[in-house]
Design a protein around this motif. Structure first.
Motif, PDB file in Angstrom:
ATOM      1  N   MET A   3       0.848  -1.186   0.000  1.00  0.00           N
ATOM      2  CA  MET A   3       0.000   0.000   0.000  1.00  0.00           C
ATOM      3  C   MET A   3       0.888   1.241   0.000  1.00  0.00           C
ATOM      4  O   MET A   3       1.845   1.338   0.753  1.00  0.00           O
ATOM      5  CB  MET A   3      -0.895  -0.015   1.244  1.00  0.00           C
ATOM      6  N   ALA A   4       0.573   2.169  -0.856  1.00  0.00           N
ATOM      7  CA  ALA A   4       1.340   3.411  -0.953  1.00  0.00           C
ATOM      8  C   ALA A   4       1.075   4.302   0.260  1.00  0.00           C
ATOM      9  O   ALA A   4      -0.035   4.369   0.770  1.00  0.00           O
ATOM     10  CB  ALA A   4       0.964   4.152  -2.228  1.00  0.00           C
ATOM     11  N   HIS A   5       2.118   4.968   0.706  1.00  0.00           N
ATOM     12  CA  HIS A   5       2.007   5.990   1.740  1.00  0.00           C
ATOM     13  C   HIS A   5       2.484   7.297   1.132  1.00  0.00           C
ATOM     14  O   HIS A   5       3.496   7.339   0.431  1.00  0.00           O
ATOM     15  CB  HIS A   5       2.859   5.644   2.965  1.00  0.00           C
ATOM     16  N   VAL A   6       1.744   8.343   1.386  1.00  0.00           N
ATOM     17  CA  VAL A   6       2.050   9.650   0.835  1.00  0.00           C
ATOM     18  C   VAL A   6       2.155  10.645   1.977  1.00  0.00           C
ATOM     19  O   VAL A   6       1.292  10.687   2.856  1.00  0.00           O
ATOM     20  CB  VAL A   6       0.959  10.091  -0.171  1.00  0.00           C
ATOM     21  N   VAL A   7       3.230  11.433   1.967  1.00  0.00           N
ATOM     22  CA  VAL A   7       3.456  12.449   2.984  1.00  0.00           C
ATOM     23  C   VAL A   7       3.069  13.810   2.415  1.00  0.00           C
ATOM     24  O   VAL A   7       3.483  14.170   1.313  1.00  0.00           O
ATOM     25  CB  VAL A   7       4.935  12.468   3.429  1.00  0.00           C
ATOM     26  N   VAL A   8       2.269  14.538   3.182  1.00  0.00           N
ATOM     27  CA  VAL A   8       1.851  15.884   2.813  1.00  0.00           C
ATOM     28  C   VAL A   8       2.468  16.843   3.821  1.00  0.00           C
ATOM     29  O   VAL A   8       2.321  16.647   5.025  1.00  0.00           O
ATOM     30  CB  VAL A   8       0.314  16.024   2.860  1.00  0.00           C
ATOM     31  N   THR A   9       3.150  17.866   3.326  1.00  0.00           N
ATOM     32  CA  THR A   9       3.696  18.892   4.197  1.00  0.00           C
ATOM     33  C   THR A   9       3.015  20.211   3.871  1.00  0.00           C
ATOM     34  O   THR A   9       2.994  20.629   2.715  1.00  0.00           O
ATOM     35  CB  THR A   9       5.219  19.040   3.989  1.00  0.00           C
ATOM     36  N   LEU A  10       2.413  20.821   4.889  1.00  0.00           N
ATOM     37  CA  LEU A  10       1.815  22.142   4.752  1.00  0.00           C
ATOM     38  C   LEU A  10       2.735  23.164   5.406  1.00  0.00           C
ATOM     39  O   LEU A  10       3.233  22.928   6.514  1.00  0.00           O
ATOM     40  CB  LEU A  10       0.446  22.204   5.429  1.00  0.00           C
ATOM     41  N   THR A  11       2.959  24.271   4.731  1.00  0.00           N
ATOM     42  CA  THR A  11       3.751  25.365   5.280  1.00  0.00           C
ATOM     43  C   THR A  11       2.867  26.603   5.327  1.00  0.00           C
ATOM     44  O   THR A  11       2.316  27.011   4.302  1.00  0.00           O
ATOM     45  CB  THR A  11       4.994  25.636   4.404  1.00  0.00           C
ATOM     46  N   PHE A  12       2.718  27.167   6.535  1.00  0.00           N
ATOM     47  CA  PHE A  12       1.881  28.358   6.686  1.00  0.00           C
ATOM     48  C   PHE A  12       2.496  29.533   5.946  1.00  0.00           C
ATOM     49  O   PHE A  12       3.706  29.727   5.971  1.00  0.00           O
ATOM     50  CB  PHE A  12       1.695  28.711   8.159  1.00  0.00           C
ATOM     51  N   MET A  14       2.110  18.217   9.002  1.00  0.00           N
ATOM     52  CA  MET A  14       2.336  17.094   8.113  1.00  0.00           C
ATOM     53  C   MET A  14       1.224  16.072   8.290  1.00  0.00           C
ATOM     54  O   MET A  14       0.636  15.966   9.371  1.00  0.00           O
ATOM     55  CB  MET A  14       3.687  16.450   8.445  1.00  0.00           C
ATOM     56  N   ALA A  15       0.961  15.333   7.236  1.00  0.00           N
ATOM     57  CA  ALA A  15       0.017  14.225   7.291  1.00  0.00           C
ATOM     58  C   ALA A  15       0.583  13.069   6.485  1.00  0.00           C
ATOM     59  O   ALA A  15       1.299  13.277   5.506  1.00  0.00           O
ATOM     60  CB  ALA A  15      -1.336  14.640   6.726  1.00  0.00           C
ATOM     61  N   VAL A  16       0.257  11.855   6.910  1.00  0.00           N
ATOM     62  CA  VAL A  16       0.613  10.653   6.163  1.00  0.00           C
ATOM     63  C   VAL A  16      -0.688   9.987   5.764  1.00  0.00           C
ATOM     64  O   VAL A  16      -1.531   9.675   6.616  1.00  0.00           O
ATOM     65  CB  VAL A  16       1.482   9.692   7.002  1.00  0.00           C
ATOM     66  N   LEU A  17      -0.857   9.813   4.463  1.00  0.00           N
ATOM     67  CA  LEU A  17      -2.057   9.178   3.929  1.00  0.00           C
ATOM     68  C   LEU A  17      -1.679   7.863   3.282  1.00  0.00           C
ATOM     69  O   LEU A  17      -0.539   7.656   2.868  1.00  0.00           O
ATOM     70  CB  LEU A  17      -2.741  10.080   2.900  1.00  0.00           C
ATOM     71  N   ARG A  18      -2.665   6.983   3.159  1.00  0.00           N
ATOM     72  CA  ARG A  18      -2.429   5.681   2.540  1.00  0.00           C
ATOM     73  C   ARG A  18      -3.581   5.370   1.592  1.00  0.00           C
ATOM     74  O   ARG A  18      -4.697   5.861   1.773  1.00  0.00           O
ATOM     75  CB  ARG A  18      -2.297   4.606   3.607  1.00  0.00           C
ATOM     76  N   GLY A  19      -3.271   4.584   0.578  1.00  0.00           N
ATOM     77  CA  GLY A  19      -4.314   4.109  -0.315  1.00  0.00           C
ATOM     78  C   GLY A  19      -4.632   5.023  -1.484  1.00  0.00           C
ATOM     79  O   GLY A  19      -5.532   4.725  -2.264  1.00  0.00           O
ATOM     80  N   LEU A  20      -3.914   6.127  -1.611  1.00  0.00           N
ATOM     81  CA  LEU A  20      -4.106   7.044  -2.736  1.00  0.00           C
ATOM     82  C   LEU A  20      -2.759   7.289  -3.397  1.00  0.00           C
ATOM     83  O   LEU A  20      -1.718   7.217  -2.747  1.00  0.00           O
ATOM     84  CB  LEU A  20      -4.660   8.395  -2.262  1.00  0.00           C
TER      85      LEU A  20
END
Length: 90
Positions: A1-10, A49-55
């Motif tokens: 399953m793929a894991h994707v990291v999202v980084t948000l910067t204010f 940051m968030a870690v998502l899976r399945g997309l």
């Protein structure tokens, strides 16, 4: 399953309360859909940051570009696929 990291910067400090609330609802929907593994803010207050899976990374980027905080111009987003070598996020 793929894991994707999202980084948000204010962009100019933390989001306004209305945008922060809408962003929390956005994240809760991802969690309810079984897509969100982890999320949280950085201790230095510059983003989160968030870690998502399945997309795929493209699917995640599309969702986050339409997230309340990015639409409001209060954060920028970076998306990367994460190749976990040791450990797992259930």
């Amino acid at each position: 399953m793929a894991h994707v990291v999202v980084t948000l910067t204010f962009v100019d400090g933390p989001p306004t309360p209305d945008v922060a609330g809408a962003q929390k609802e956005f994240l809760e929907r991802l969690r309810a859909d079984g897509l969100l593994g982890l999320t949280g803010g950085f201790t230095d207050g510059v983003g989160g940051m968030a870690v998502l899976r399945g997309l795929s990374p493209d699917e995640v980027e599309t969702r986050y570009r339409d997230s309340p905080i990015v639409r409001a111009g209060q954060a920028t987003v970076a998306v990367r696929e994460w190749n976990i070598q040791i450990g797992a996020i259930a």
